[in-house]
Design an enzyme around this catalytic site. Structure first.
Site, PDB file in Angstrom:
ATOM      1  N   GLU A  70       1.084   6.575 -10.757  1.00  0.00           N
ATOM      2  CA  GLU A  70       2.099   6.113 -11.703  1.00  0.00           C
ATOM      3  C   GLU A  70       1.382   5.329 -12.799  1.00  0.00           C
ATOM      4  OE1 GLU A  70       6.504   5.119 -10.085  1.00  0.00           O
ATOM      5  OE2 GLU A  70       4.939   3.883  -9.269  1.00  0.00           O
ATOM      6  N   HIS A  81       2.345   5.533  -3.901  1.00  0.00           N
ATOM      7  CA  HIS A  81       2.078   5.467  -5.338  1.00  0.00           C
ATOM      8  C   HIS A  81       0.744   4.776  -5.538  1.00  0.00           C
ATOM      9  CE1 HIS A  81       6.508   5.837  -6.895  1.00  0.00           C
ATOM     10  NE2 HIS A  81       5.913   7.019  -6.786  1.00  0.00           N
ATOM     11  N   GLU A  94      10.962   2.346  -1.676  1.00  0.00           N
ATOM     12  CA  GLU A  94       9.778   1.751  -2.287  1.00  0.00           C
ATOM     13  C   GLU A  94       9.792   0.235  -2.150  1.00  0.00           C
ATOM     14  OE1 GLU A  94       8.750   3.060  -6.221  1.00  0.00           O
ATOM     15  OE2 GLU A  94       6.868   1.926  -6.167  1.00  0.00           O
ATOM     16  N   ASP A 122       3.084   1.160  -2.803  1.00  0.00           N
ATOM     17  CA  ASP A 122       2.527   1.367  -4.139  1.00  0.00           C
ATOM     18  C   ASP A 122       1.414   0.328  -4.319  1.00  0.00           C
ATOM     19  OD1 ASP A 122       2.103   0.902  -6.939  1.00  0.00           O
ATOM     20  OD2 ASP A 122       4.024   1.829  -7.414  1.00  0.00           O
ATOM     21  N   THR A 123       0.211   0.803  -4.586  1.00  0.00           N
ATOM     22  CA  THR A 123      -0.942  -0.111  -4.628  1.00  0.00           C
ATOM     23  C   THR A 123      -0.790  -1.195  -5.695  1.00  0.00           C
ATOM     24  OG1 THR A 123      -2.160   1.373  -6.089  1.00  0.00           O
ATOM     25  CG2 THR A 123      -2.549   1.618  -3.709  1.00  0.00           C
ATOM     26  N   PHE A 124      -0.098  -0.881  -6.796  1.00  0.00           N
ATOM     27  CA  PHE A 124       0.152  -1.895  -7.833  1.00  0.00           C
ATOM     28  C   PHE A 124       0.967  -3.063  -7.273  1.00  0.00           C
ATOM     29  CE2 PHE A 124       3.681  -3.219 -10.653  1.00  0.00           C
ATOM     30  CZ  PHE A 124       2.990  -4.088 -11.479  1.00  0.00           C
ATOM     31  N   HIS A 125       2.034  -2.739  -6.544  1.00  0.00           N
ATOM     32  CA  HIS A 125       2.869  -3.796  -5.959  1.00  0.00           C
ATOM     33  C   HIS A 125       2.136  -4.488  -4.803  1.00  0.00           C
ATOM     34  CE1 HIS A 125       6.259  -2.516  -8.350  1.00  0.00           C
ATOM     35  NE2 HIS A 125       6.138  -1.283  -7.901  1.00  0.00           N
ATOM     36  N   ARG A 178      -1.753  -1.223 -13.570  1.00  0.00           N
ATOM     37  CA  ARG A 178      -1.138   0.109 -13.627  1.00  0.00           C
ATOM     38  C   ARG A 178      -1.976   1.116 -14.414  1.00  0.00           C
ATOM     39  NH1 ARG A 178       5.194  -0.561 -12.298  1.00  0.00           N
ATOM     40  NH2 ARG A 178       4.520   1.029 -10.841  1.00  0.00           N
ATOM     41  N   GLU A 196      10.438  -7.680  -9.233  1.00  0.00           N
ATOM     42  CA  GLU A 196      11.284  -6.497  -9.408  1.00  0.00           C
ATOM     43  C   GLU A 196      12.433  -6.396  -8.413  1.00  0.00           C
ATOM     44  OE1 GLU A 196       9.000  -2.978 -10.333  1.00  0.00           O
ATOM     45  OE2 GLU A 196       7.385  -4.199 -11.156  1.00  0.00           O
TER      46      GLU A 196
HETATM   47 MN    MN Z   1       5.818   2.890  -7.703  1.00  0.00          MN
END
Ligand code: MN
Length: 288
Positions: free
Chosen positions: A243, A208, A149, A182-185, A214, A155
């Site tokens: 998520e 994700h 990921e 992951d679209t959030f990141h 989120r 993070e």
């Molecule tokens: Mn994720």
């Protein structure tokens, strides 16, 4: 594409009764339940088999998510910590095989979240590559996708963008290793989310999805139709797993840094309704 969610939408602790969550995700219309992989090390073979049968009966698959602790960091400077990490993740994959869970996903090239006490990115990268090569062998033998990921700068120091993920994958050069975006990141790090998905192409092994805060897909401002188009452009057939983290409190709220009620006070029935509606929205955007 197969759609799923992490069970932690409904919990404030990183554990749960996955047999119950399997039923809940099925009721909401999902194909995948994502669980905490670490729990597989404390479940008995009988419990694992029971969960496997429940999932098979419901017709859902299970993916396994882990943020390895610092004392199991496979990119650590300390060789004993790296060995402990390799054993930890290998043991998890042995249990996953019993469960018939075929994707291990997360920051499985170092620890999560980073403590930022080692800022030697190149050193961590090189040690991470060597460890992941060994883990990729275990994953390949078991038929498991080992999905790294890419997460945002707050993070980890190691992989923050799709481009870095692709370079790391090229350095490992093993077929069982894939990338998890992951679209959030991505919303924090990528210039353009759909373009990054196209750049990942067939190296993308898991996705994700969540809004910039989120929340559930469809509640915020990410370009879901364009993200769906990018997934269709690369003929993506693997997991699209939500998520959503919408409640403060507990270890989940603390680790994810949720300090307010993003769900606007939703009770469990409303939470169930909201995730079902989000899934319908996402299918429309992604399936075209
Ligand atoms: Mn994720």
């Amino acid at each position: 594409m197969k759609f799923g969610t992490l069970y932690a939408y409904w919990t404030s602790d990183w554990h749960g009764d996955y047999k119950l969550f399997a039923k809940k995700v099925k009721d909401a219309g999902f194909d995948i339940l994502e669980i905490s992989a670490g729990d597989l090390l404390t479940m008995s073979d009988a419990e694992i088999n029971e969960l496997k049968l429940v999932a098979a009966d419901l017709g859902i698959s299970i993916t396994s998510n882990i943020g390895p602790p610092k004392d199991k960091d496979v990119a650590s400077k300390d060789p004993a910590v790296r060995e402990a990490g390799i054993k930890f993740l290998s043991d998890i994959m042995t249990q996953m095989d019993k469960l018939d869970s075929r994707a291990l996903v997360g920051v499985i090239y170092t620890c999560w979240p980073s403590q930022f006490d080692d800022l030697d990115k190149q050193g961590m990268w090189d040690r991470g590559v060597q460890s992941v090569k060994r883990l990729a062998k275990v994953a390949g033998d078991l038929g498991i996708d080992y999905c790294l990921e890419v997460v945002n700068r707050f993070e980890t120091t190691v992989l923050n963008t799709c481009e870095e993920g692709l370079q790391f994958l090229a350095d490992v050069d093993m077929d069982s290793v894939k990338m998890l975006l992951d679209t959030f990141h991505m919303n924090i790090e990528e210039d353009n989310i759909p373009d990054a998905i196209r750049l990942a192409g067939d190296k993308l092994g898991h996705l994700h999805v969540g809004e910039g805060n989120r929340n559930l897909p469809g509640q915020g401002s990410l370009p879901w139709n364009e993200i769906g188009q990018a997934l269709r452009d690369i003929n993506y057939t693997k997991g699209v797993v939500m998520e959503p983290f919408v409640k403060a409190g507990g270890k989940v709220g603390e680790d994810i840094k949720v300090w307010r009620d993003i769900s606007k006070g939703a009770d469990e029935a409303t939470m169930d309704k909201n995730i079902k509606e989000s899934l319908e929205f996402l299918k429309k955007a992604f399936l075209g």
